[in-house]
Motif scaffolding. Sequence first.
Motif, PDB file in Angstrom:
ATOM      1  N   ALA A 162      45.250  43.569  37.702  1.00  0.00           N
ATOM      2  CA  ALA A 162      45.807  43.497  39.060  1.00  0.00           C
ATOM      3  C   ALA A 162      44.707  43.489  40.107  1.00  0.00           C
ATOM      4  N   LYS A 163      44.940  42.696  41.140  1.00  0.00           N
ATOM      5  CA  LYS A 163      44.098  42.717  42.335  1.00  0.00           C
ATOM      6  C   LYS A 163      44.536  43.910  43.193  1.00  0.00           C
ATOM      7  N   PRO A 164      43.768  44.229  44.218  1.00  0.00           N
ATOM      8  CA  PRO A 164      44.166  45.364  45.085  1.00  0.00           C
ATOM      9  C   PRO A 164      45.566  45.223  45.682  1.00  0.00           C
ATOM     10  N   ASP A 165      46.025  43.996  45.913  1.00  0.00           N
ATOM     11  CA  ASP A 165      47.366  43.809  46.486  1.00  0.00           C
ATOM     12  C   ASP A 165      48.471  43.872  45.433  1.00  0.00           C
ATOM     13  N   GLY A 166      48.077  44.083  44.173  1.00  0.00           N
ATOM     14  CA  GLY A 166      49.055  44.201  43.098  1.00  0.00           C
ATOM     15  C   GLY A 166      49.339  42.907  42.358  1.00  0.00           C
ATOM     16  N   SER A 167      48.887  41.781  42.900  1.00  0.00           N
ATOM     17  CA  SER A 167      49.114  40.512  42.212  1.00  0.00           C
ATOM     18  C   SER A 167      48.219  40.435  40.974  1.00  0.00           C
ATOM     19  N   LEU A 168      48.671  39.690  39.981  1.00  0.00           N
ATOM     20  CA  LEU A 168      47.967  39.599  38.706  1.00  0.00           C
ATOM     21  C   LEU A 168      46.925  38.485  38.746  1.00  0.00           C
ATOM     22  N   PHE A 169      45.765  38.765  38.234  1.00  0.00           N
ATOM     23  CA  PHE A 169      44.675  37.797  38.128  1.00  0.00           C
ATOM     24  C   PHE A 169      44.343  37.613  36.653  1.00  0.00           C
ATOM     25  N   SER A 170      44.065  36.369  36.265  1.00  0.00           N
ATOM     26  CA  SER A 170      43.605  36.071  34.907  1.00  0.00           C
ATOM     27  C   SER A 170      42.295  35.298  34.979  1.00  0.00           C
ATOM     28  N   LEU A 171      41.320  35.733  34.205  1.00  0.00           N
ATOM     29  CA  LEU A 171      40.017  35.065  34.174  1.00  0.00           C
ATOM     30  C   LEU A 171      40.163  33.591  33.822  1.00  0.00           C
ATOM     31  N   SER A 172      41.074  33.270  32.939  1.00  0.00           N
ATOM     32  CA  SER A 172      41.258  31.878  32.510  1.00  0.00           C
ATOM     33  C   SER A 172      41.638  30.959  33.676  1.00  0.00           C
ATOM     34  N   SER A 173      42.119  31.524  34.778  1.00  0.00           N
ATOM     35  CA  SER A 173      42.461  30.703  35.950  1.00  0.00           C
ATOM     36  C   SER A 173      41.214  30.120  36.605  1.00  0.00           C
ATOM     37  N   LEU A 174      40.037  30.617  36.239  1.00  0.00           N
ATOM     38  CA  LEU A 174      38.787  30.136  36.825  1.00  0.00           C
ATOM     39  C   LEU A 174      38.067  29.138  35.923  1.00  0.00           C
ATOM     40  N   LYS A 175      38.741  28.676  34.873  1.00  0.00           N
ATOM     41  CA  LYS A 175      38.101  27.704  33.980  1.00  0.00           C
ATOM     42  C   LYS A 175      37.608  26.517  34.810  1.00  0.00           C
ATOM     43  N   GLY A 176      36.395  26.099  34.524  1.00  0.00           N
ATOM     44  CA  GLY A 176      35.777  25.022  35.288  1.00  0.00           C
ATOM     45  C   GLY A 176      34.737  25.544  36.272  1.00  0.00           C
ATOM     46  N   LYS A 177      34.703  26.860  36.468  1.00  0.00           N
ATOM     47  CA  LYS A 177      33.740  27.486  37.381  1.00  0.00           C
ATOM     48  C   LYS A 177      32.746  28.342  36.584  1.00  0.00           C
ATOM     49  N   THR A 178      31.573  28.501  37.136  1.00  0.00           N
ATOM     50  CA  THR A 178      30.627  29.480  36.623  1.00  0.00           C
ATOM     51  C   THR A 178      31.012  30.811  37.245  1.00  0.00           C
ATOM     52  N   VAL A 179      31.137  31.853  36.412  1.00  0.00           N
ATOM     53  CA  VAL A 179      31.664  33.127  36.900  1.00  0.00           C
ATOM     54  C   VAL A 179      30.737  34.281  36.515  1.00  0.00           C
ATOM     55  N   LEU A 180      30.420  35.083  37.494  1.00  0.00           N
ATOM     56  CA  LEU A 180      29.725  36.343  37.262  1.00  0.00           C
ATOM     57  C   LEU A 180      30.792  37.427  37.211  1.00  0.00           C
ATOM     58  N   ILE A 181      30.933  38.066  36.058  1.00  0.00           N
ATOM     59  CA  ILE A 181      31.885  39.173  35.918  1.00  0.00           C
ATOM     60  C   ILE A 181      31.084  40.459  36.068  1.00  0.00           C
ATOM     61  N   ASP A 182      31.360  41.162  37.144  1.00  0.00           N
ATOM     62  CA  ASP A 182      30.621  42.379  37.474  1.00  0.00           C
ATOM     63  C   ASP A 182      31.492  43.592  37.200  1.00  0.00           C
ATOM     64  N   PHE A 183      31.104  44.382  36.217  1.00  0.00           N
ATOM     65  CA  PHE A 183      31.822  45.618  35.904  1.00  0.00           C
ATOM     66  C   PHE A 183      31.168  46.736  36.708  1.00  0.00           C
ATOM     67  N   VAL A 237      33.810  37.919  39.851  1.00  0.00           N
ATOM     68  CA  VAL A 237      34.988  38.742  39.601  1.00  0.00           C
ATOM     69  C   VAL A 237      34.489  40.170  39.396  1.00  0.00           C
ATOM     70  N   GLY A 238      34.874  41.050  40.284  1.00  0.00           N
ATOM     71  CA  GLY A 238      34.526  42.462  40.161  1.00  0.00           C
ATOM     72  C   GLY A 238      35.614  43.184  39.396  1.00  0.00           C
ATOM     73  N   VAL A 239      35.239  43.785  38.268  1.00  0.00           N
ATOM     74  CA  VAL A 239      36.187  44.547  37.456  1.00  0.00           C
ATOM     75  C   VAL A 239      35.832  46.022  37.624  1.00  0.00           C
ATOM     76  N   SER A 240      36.694  46.734  38.305  1.00  0.00           N
ATOM     77  CA  SER A 240      36.427  48.137  38.606  1.00  0.00           C
ATOM     78  C   SER A 240      36.941  49.047  37.492  1.00  0.00           C
ATOM     79  N   LEU A 241      36.085  49.971  37.094  1.00  0.00           N
ATOM     80  CA  LEU A 241      36.497  50.990  36.126  1.00  0.00           C
ATOM     81  C   LEU A 241      36.810  52.290  36.854  1.00  0.00           C
ATOM     82  N   ASP A 242      37.375  52.146  38.033  1.00  0.00           N
ATOM     83  CA  ASP A 242      37.805  53.314  38.796  1.00  0.00           C
ATOM     84  C   ASP A 242      39.125  53.835  38.264  1.00  0.00           C
ATOM     85  N   ARG A 243      39.520  54.988  38.783  1.00  0.00           N
ATOM     86  CA  ARG A 243      40.849  55.515  38.469  1.00  0.00           C
ATOM     87  C   ARG A 243      41.599  55.918  39.734  1.00  0.00           C
TER      88      ARG A 243
END
Length: 169
Positions: A36-57, A91-97
């Motif tokens: 989920a994004k902060p607004d609650g909508s769902l995001f999928s990494l596969s939606s970015l196919k075709g782009k170079t992506v930095l996934i930042d944990f 794509v920032g993936v937060s390991l917050d709680r």
Amino acid sequence: MKIFLTLFSVLIFTGYTAAQQSKIEIGQQAPEISLAKPDGSLFSLSSLKGKTVLIDFWATWCAPCVEEQPELKTIYDTFSNQVKGQEFEIVGVSLDRNKESWQKAITRFGITWIQVSDLKFWKSPVAKAYEIEELPFNVIIDSQGKIIAKNLHGKELTGFLQKYFNEKK
């Protein structure tokens, strides 16, 4: 004893142990991320196919992660706006709680790239899929979703992206 407890707390909160490294390998297909994004909508990494992506944990409680945010902003502004015809995303993936802390950090750092989290801290299935045992951690994936670099920070990260995009011209 107080110094030991302080050091132990720092190690626990940063998730650091000397032997910990992700086993995610360069050349592998990146595991899917559906969070989920902060607004609650769902995001999928596969939606970015075709782009170079930095996934930042990262996480708001991780001091080195927080220190990297201004640099990530510069990288995002540089490569997402100046690399014409070569689409780049972070794509920032937060390991917050704590959702409130996460959302405040996004605002405080002026983060404009995609942010997602399940707010499950180290128990996040995404953290397990990427075998993350320390933060900050990142992977860069190509337009086909294959991992082309991992755990690059600072000048090494910027240099890698400059070289990668220059070679694609």
